[in-house]
Design a protein around this motif. Structure first.
Motif, PDB file in Angstrom:
ATOM      1  N   PRO A   1       0.828  -1.220   0.000  1.00 52.34           N
ATOM      2  CA  PRO A   1       0.000   0.000   0.000  1.00 52.34           C
ATOM      3  C   PRO A   1       0.852   1.255   0.000  1.00 52.34           C
ATOM      4  CG  PRO A   1      -0.009  -1.018   2.179  1.00 52.34           C
ATOM      5  CD  PRO A   1       0.708  -1.976   1.264  1.00 52.34           C
ATOM      6  N   ILE A   2       0.743   2.045  -1.060  1.00 53.19           N
ATOM      7  CA  ILE A   2       1.674   3.165  -1.222  1.00 53.19           C
ATOM      8  C   ILE A   2       1.251   4.406  -0.437  1.00 53.19           C
ATOM      9  CG2 ILE A   2       2.385   2.287  -3.472  1.00 53.19           C
ATOM     10  CD1 ILE A   2       0.802   4.550  -4.764  1.00 53.19           C
ATOM     11  N   MET A   3       0.023   4.437   0.079  1.00 49.84           N
ATOM     12  CA  MET A   3      -0.446   5.580   0.852  1.00 49.84           C
ATOM     13  C   MET A   3      -0.590   5.259   2.332  1.00 49.84           C
ATOM     14  SD  MET A   3      -0.677   8.178  -1.075  1.00 49.84           S
ATOM     15  CE  MET A   3      -0.654   8.550  -2.814  1.00 49.84           C
ATOM     16  N   GLY A   4      -0.025   4.149   2.771  1.00 49.69           N
ATOM     17  CA  GLY A   4      -0.085   3.809   4.182  1.00 49.69           C
ATOM     18  C   GLY A   4      -1.492   3.586   4.698  1.00 49.69           C
ATOM     19  N   GLY A   5      -2.438   3.225   3.822  1.00 49.08           N
ATOM     20  CA  GLY A   5      -3.808   2.941   4.243  1.00 49.08           C
ATOM     21  C   GLY A   5      -4.721   4.148   4.285  1.00 49.08           C
ATOM     22  N   PHE A   6      -4.212   5.341   3.963  1.00 45.80           N
ATOM     23  CA  PHE A   6      -5.009   6.555   4.085  1.00 45.80           C
ATOM     24  C   PHE A   6      -6.137   6.649   3.063  1.00 45.80           C
ATOM     25  CE2 PHE A   6      -2.751  10.041   6.700  1.00 45.80           C
ATOM     26  CZ  PHE A   6      -2.495   9.132   7.704  1.00 45.80           C
ATOM     27  N   PHE A   7      -6.057   5.892   1.966  1.00 50.73           N
ATOM     28  CA  PHE A   7      -7.086   6.039   0.945  1.00 50.73           C
ATOM     29  C   PHE A   7      -8.428   5.454   1.372  1.00 50.73           C
ATOM     30  CE2 PHE A   7      -7.267   7.471  -3.524  1.00 50.73           C
ATOM     31  CZ  PHE A   7      -6.289   8.431  -3.432  1.00 50.73           C
ATOM     32  N   GLY A   8      -8.433   4.662   2.432  1.00 51.63           N
ATOM     33  CA  GLY A   8      -9.682   4.146   2.966  1.00 51.63           C
ATOM     34  C   GLY A   8     -10.269   5.020   4.054  1.00 51.63           C
ATOM     35  N   LYS A   9      -9.695   6.193   4.270  1.00 51.89           N
ATOM     36  CA  LYS A   9     -10.223   7.142   5.256  1.00 51.89           C
ATOM     37  C   LYS A   9     -10.982   8.228   4.494  1.00 51.89           C
ATOM     38  CE  LYS A   9      -7.922   4.918   8.432  1.00 51.89           C
ATOM     39  NZ  LYS A   9      -8.620   4.019   9.369  1.00 51.89           N
ATOM     40  N   ARG A  10     -12.304   8.270   4.674  1.00 51.50           N
ATOM     41  CA  ARG A  10     -13.147   9.134   3.857  1.00 51.50           C
ATOM     42  C   ARG A  10     -13.859  10.193   4.696  1.00 51.50           C
ATOM     43  NH1 ARG A  10     -12.748   7.942  -1.872  1.00 51.50           N
ATOM     44  NH2 ARG A  10     -11.064   6.420  -1.694  1.00 51.50           N
ATOM     45  N   ILE A  11     -13.846  11.400   4.155  1.00 52.53           N
ATOM     46  CA  ILE A  11     -14.560  12.532   4.742  1.00 52.53           C
ATOM     47  C   ILE A  11     -15.468  13.097   3.654  1.00 52.53           C
ATOM     48  CG2 ILE A  11     -14.285  14.868   5.664  1.00 52.53           C
ATOM     49  CD1 ILE A  11     -11.704  13.931   6.984  1.00 52.53           C
ATOM     50  N   MET A  12     -16.615  13.631   4.052  1.00 53.49           N
ATOM     51  CA  MET A  12     -17.611  14.043   3.084  1.00 53.49           C
ATOM     52  C   MET A  12     -17.541  15.527   2.740  1.00 53.49           C
ATOM     53  SD  MET A  12     -18.869  11.185   4.594  1.00 53.49           S
ATOM     54  CE  MET A  12     -19.845  11.631   5.996  1.00 53.49           C
ATOM     55  N   LEU A  13     -17.752  15.826   1.473  1.00 53.44           N
ATOM     56  CA  LEU A  13     -18.100  17.178   1.055  1.00 53.44           C
ATOM     57  C   LEU A  13     -19.610  17.307   1.130  1.00 53.44           C
ATOM     58  CD1 LEU A  13     -15.812  17.773  -2.060  1.00 53.44           C
ATOM     59  CD2 LEU A  13     -15.611  18.865   0.183  1.00 53.44           C
ATOM     60  N   ILE A  14     -20.089  18.372   1.764  1.00 58.02           N
ATOM     61  CA  ILE A  14     -21.528  18.600   1.921  1.00 58.02           C
ATOM     62  C   ILE A  14     -21.845  20.052   1.563  1.00 58.02           C
ATOM     63  CG2 ILE A  14     -21.729  16.841   3.725  1.00 58.02           C
ATOM     64  CD1 ILE A  14     -21.798  19.186   5.771  1.00 58.02           C
ATOM     65  N   ARG A  15     -23.112  20.365   1.456  1.00 61.30           N
ATOM     66  CA  ARG A  15     -23.501  21.753   1.230  1.00 61.30           C
ATOM     67  C   ARG A  15     -23.198  22.588   2.475  1.00 61.30           C
ATOM     68  NH1 ARG A  15     -27.467  18.779  -0.740  1.00 61.30           N
ATOM     69  NH2 ARG A  15     -28.836  19.124   1.046  1.00 61.30           N
ATOM     70  N   ALA A  16     -22.723  23.773   2.269  1.00 60.12           N
ATOM     71  CA  ALA A  16     -22.313  24.623   3.391  1.00 60.12           C
ATOM     72  C   ALA A  16     -23.474  24.958   4.307  1.00 60.12           C
ATOM     73  CB  ALA A  16     -21.668  25.901   2.856  1.00 60.12           C
ATOM     74  N   ASP A  17     -24.713  24.973   3.780  1.00 58.28           N
ATOM     75  CA  ASP A  17     -25.871  25.333   4.602  1.00 58.28           C
ATOM     76  C   ASP A  17     -26.646  24.112   5.101  1.00 58.28           C
ATOM     77  OD1 ASP A  17     -26.921  24.441   2.234  1.00 58.28           O
ATOM     78  OD2 ASP A  17     -28.192  26.203   1.856  1.00 58.28           O
ATOM     79  N   ASP A  18     -26.077  22.918   4.984  1.00 56.70           N
ATOM     80  CA  ASP A  18     -26.770  21.701   5.424  1.00 56.70           C
ATOM     81  C   ASP A  18     -26.529  21.497   6.921  1.00 56.70           C
ATOM     82  OD1 ASP A  18     -27.929  19.228   5.788  1.00 56.70           O
ATOM     83  OD2 ASP A  18     -27.084  18.355   3.954  1.00 56.70           O
ATOM     84  N   ASN A  19     -27.496  21.884   7.734  1.00 56.83           N
ATOM     85  CA  ASN A  19     -27.315  21.814   9.187  1.00 56.83           C
ATOM     86  C   ASN A  19     -27.570  20.435   9.771  1.00 56.83           C
ATOM     87  OD1 ASN A  19     -30.097  21.634   9.050  1.00 56.83           O
ATOM     88  ND2 ASN A  19     -30.479  23.712   9.813  1.00 56.83           N
ATOM     89  N   ARG A  20     -27.904  19.465   8.933  1.00 59.62           N
ATOM     90  CA  ARG A  20     -28.076  18.091   9.432  1.00 59.62           C
ATOM     91  C   ARG A  20     -26.762  17.515   9.929  1.00 59.62           C
ATOM     92  NH1 ARG A  20     -30.546  15.169   4.370  1.00 59.62           N
ATOM     93  NH2 ARG A  20     -28.950  16.512   3.421  1.00 59.62           N
ATOM     94  N   PHE A  21     -25.646  18.079   9.473  1.00 61.15           N
ATOM     95  CA  PHE A  21     -24.328  17.580   9.854  1.00 61.15           C
ATOM     96  C   PHE A  21     -23.708  18.397  10.992  1.00 61.15           C
ATOM     97  CE2 PHE A  21     -24.978  16.161   5.501  1.00 61.15           C
ATOM     98  CZ  PHE A  21     -24.487  14.864   5.511  1.00 61.15           C
ATOM     99  N   ASP A  22     -24.496  19.256  11.629  1.00 58.99           N
ATOM    100  CA  ASP A  22     -23.945  20.101  12.691  1.00 58.99           C
ATOM    101  C   ASP A  22     -23.477  19.280  13.887  1.00 58.99           C
ATOM    102  OD1 ASP A  22     -24.417  22.291  11.146  1.00 58.99           O
ATOM    103  OD2 ASP A  22     -26.139  23.031  12.299  1.00 58.99           O
TER     104      ASP A  22
ATOM    105  N   LEU B   1      -4.138   1.555  -1.837  1.00 59.84           N
ATOM    106  CA  LEU B   1      -3.767   2.049  -3.164  1.00 59.84           C
ATOM    107  C   LEU B   1      -2.516   1.295  -3.587  1.00 59.84           C
ATOM    108  CD1 LEU B   1      -4.861   4.414  -5.032  1.00 59.84           C
ATOM    109  CD2 LEU B   1      -2.834   5.662  -4.304  1.00 59.84           C
ATOM    110  N   PHE B   2      -2.613   0.535  -4.694  1.00 57.12           N
ATOM    111  CA  PHE B   2      -1.502  -0.282  -5.195  1.00 57.12           C
ATOM    112  C   PHE B   2      -1.055   0.231  -6.557  1.00 57.12           C
ATOM    113  CE2 PHE B   2      -3.502  -4.243  -3.005  1.00 57.12           C
ATOM    114  CZ  PHE B   2      -2.840  -3.960  -1.815  1.00 57.12           C
TER     115      PHE B   2
END
Length: 327
Positions: A128-149, A234-235
């Motif tokens: 794994p060339i990225m040390g496993g980081f490619f399986g760590k996911r964070i979301m892009l969301i709408r800036a005004d979406d308060n469901r993720f507050d 990532l290989f």
């Protein structure tokens, strides 16, 4: 940095054996030339031109790192295999087409997250060339979406809809975990979330900030609380009939891993340091990746022991290319 206590000789033999187990051992453009040290001793060895894909939008730091790491792995094996040049395609190629191009003799090496299907059709170098980081996911969301507050649960994500690419293994991974997915192109994904047709665009921690920075007029933001985590190494990949090339890359990566240069180089990357900061303090939601082969699961488990936990390191100036590029 990595406290192995076994001898260098035994470690080298073990890593080469393991990498052998895990590795079933009209494009033109930018060219990178390797150094020509010890020319006389290498004169009898072949010189190899290796064709690489062009950079994918939003992945410039990851691409630069992967290309340079490959160059380092080839350089440390020149005495055994000969000199090389890296030639980059003029045209940008989508991920699945990059892999198909290996079998059609249009590319020699690419890199990608892995899956059982991809490993059946192409030869993976299972380090794994990225040390496993490619399986760590964070979301892009709408800036005004308060469901993720506040931090959401997996059950909450199952009531929403993610957007992912047509040919991405991640699309099937999220659906396997009962998170609905709308499939589209990479470029359209940002607009689809911004316009409310999907709720989130999960991205690797190594991609998300750079991608958002390249959307200056975007109404999106990085979701502040969650880290969705699954095994997704990532290989490097080559064509099925390129066993010698796979062996060379595997041996080179093993040498770099044993010496610690691999780990030092990865952790010196600004994108790695940004990723560790971005992950800190988040609520981790672990989901299952049903697409990973048993060999790749074993490889990931083994090789990640050579990387320390994700700790922020002081910025280090490391040139991405010590070789020169020619257009």
């Amino acid at each position: 940095m990595i406290g192995h206590t076994i001898s260098r000789t035994i470690l080298t033999s073990t890593l080469l054996l393991l990498s052998g187990l895990f590795t079933p051992l009209g494009l033109a453009g930018e060219v990178t030339h390797s150094s020509s040290l010890e020319k006389n001793s290498k004169a009898a060895l072949p010189h190899r031109m290796l064709r690489l894909p062009n950079v994918h939008p939003g992945r410039d730091p990851v691409y630069a790192y992967a290309k340079t790491l490959l160059s380092k792995a080839l350089e440390v094996t020149e005495d055994k295999y000969g000199t090389f040049e890296l030639q980059v395609s003029k045209q940008e190629i989508a991920q699945e087409r990059q892999l198909r191009s290996l079998e059609h003799d249009m590319l020699d090496v690419t890199w990608s997250v892995s899956s059982i299907d991809r490993e059946k059709q192409h030869r993976a170098i299972r380090i794994p060339i990225m040390g496993g980081f490619f399986g760590k996911r964070i979301m892009l969301i709408r800036a005004d979406d308060n469901r993720f507050d506040n931090p959401l649960t997996l059950e909450s994500l199952k009531s929403m809809r993610a957007v992912q690419g047509y040919d991405w293994p991640d699309t099937r991974i999220f659906r396997h975990n009962e998170i609905p997915v709308l499939e589209t192109t990479y470029q359209a994904s940002f607009r689809i979330v911004a316009e409310g047709f999907a709720d989130m665009f999960p991205r690797s921690v190594m991609e998300i900030k750079h991608e958002l920075d390249k959307q200056p007029d975007s109404t999106l933001k990085i979701e502040p609380h969650l880290l969705v985590s699954y095994d997704s190494p990532l290989f490097y990949f080559v064509a099925l009939d390129q066993e010698a090339l796979a062996n060379r890359i595997s041996e080179g990566l093993t040498i770099l891993l044993e010496s610690g240069e691999f780990q030092t180089f990865l952790k010196a990357q600004p994108v790695y340091q940004e990723s560790t900061m971005l992950m800190r303090g988040r609520t981790e939601i672990e989901i299952e990746n049903p697409l990973l082969s048993e060999q790749s699961k074993a490889a990931l488990k083994h090789y990640l022991t050579y990387f320390e936990p994700a700790l922020l390191v002081e910025p280090v100036e490391v040139p991405l290319e010590k070789t020169s590029d020619h257009l």
